[in-house]
Design an enzyme around this catalytic site. Sequence first.
Site, PDB file in Angstrom:
ATOM      1  CB  SER A   9    -142.221  79.586 -94.410  1.00  0.00           C
ATOM      2  OG  SER A   9    -142.969  79.866 -95.581  1.00  0.00           O
ATOM      3  CB  ALA A  49    -136.444  78.893 -99.717  1.00  0.00           C
ATOM      4  CG  HIS A  50    -141.098  80.354-101.221  1.00  0.00           C
ATOM      5  ND1 HIS A  50    -141.947  79.832-102.153  1.00  0.00           N
ATOM      6  CD2 HIS A  50    -140.960  79.401-100.276  1.00  0.00           C
ATOM      7  CE1 HIS A  50    -142.324  78.625-101.783  1.00  0.00           C
ATOM      8  NE2 HIS A  50    -141.734  78.345-100.642  1.00  0.00           N
ATOM      9  CG  ASN A  51    -143.139  83.312 -98.165  1.00  0.00           C
ATOM     10  OD1 ASN A  51    -143.413  82.445 -98.986  1.00  0.00           O
ATOM     11  ND2 ASN A  51    -143.699  84.514 -98.181  1.00  0.00           N
ATOM     12  CD  GLN A  98    -143.455  81.076-105.302  1.00  0.00           C
ATOM     13  OE1 GLN A  98    -142.906  81.287-104.220  1.00  0.00           O
ATOM     14  NE2 GLN A  98    -144.450  80.199-105.424  1.00  0.00           N
TER      15      GLN A  98
END
EC number: 2.3.1.191
Length: 348
Positions: free
Chosen positions: A262, A242-244, A201
């Site tokens: 995302s 979560a990521h993004n 990441q």
Amino acid sequence: MGKTDLSYTLADIAFRIGAELRGDGSVEVKGLATLQKAQAGQISFLANKNYLKHLKDTCASAVIIPSSFADQCSTNVLVMENSYFGYALCSQLFSPQWWSMSGISPSAAISESAKLGAGVTIGANVVIEEDAEIGEGAVIGPGCYIGAGSIIGAKTQLRPNVTVYHGVNIGARALIHSGAVIGSDGFGFAPNKGDWAKIAQLGGVVIGDDVEIGANTTIDRGALDDTVIETGAKLDNQIQIAHNVKVGAYTVIAACVGVSGSSSIGKHCMIGGGVGIAGHLEITDQVQITGMTLVTHNIKEPGVYSSGTAVEPNASWRKNVARFRQLDQLARRVRVLEQGGRRKSDAD
């Protein structure tokens, strides 16, 4: 809220919260309480007409109240049309400082390359890694960890035991509660022949000004781009970002929400408790999502959205579940009946 060591006159409170004072401005106020429990020396508020029945009997020294109800109050009033907002401002006046420490604790481990702004407060056993920056007047509670190269903005407060990984940028005047983890790895793995290869990441986290993040909330760093929480957003306890993910400015998210990777949430949204948002979705501005809703597609229009089944007695719920399982069969039967009806109509 009970009494504190803080004290203000009604005139001072009216000035600070922007209210119209009707009554004795010299009255001293030392705390906040509900209409039912307020005593002399305390201030209360009326923001919901369902509590109007308690107004005439309140012992409060003053009430923050809309003008439409002011004449029904027998004590001093601070008139504000948005009395709940007035209550919020007043509560800040009586909120005691949560830290008693001052300066930099001798037990803090601070890298020589870290930059500390003027007037910072750093508690016991804090770790600040190389090239991190702590803004002017920031407060870092005991046991916090600030990773390499991370930036904590001016007057931002980290309650005890907050973890900020490397490469995180937090704006000014943010408030982050205990147990929050900012910048941990996003959940990224690539499948290969029954195994999983970890995806490093490489992004960061960017948090705007005036953001509040609740206890034990986790915000993952981006896989490549940054995870972004925009200015003025408010996140409750035990939320997973979560990521993004992008959370728009002034959006509020209640506890136990999970936002998958995302996805983008617009500005001025309200997300109820326990909502699940699937990945790679877009939710436009001014959307309200009620508690426990599962969002599986884009939301392109402002409005209120819900899903799920409300609680009912168990026996009724079991019957409805059985009927739900028969929906496909019932739909086929209806289709056959409709087709038969059309054939009969054609024959006529």
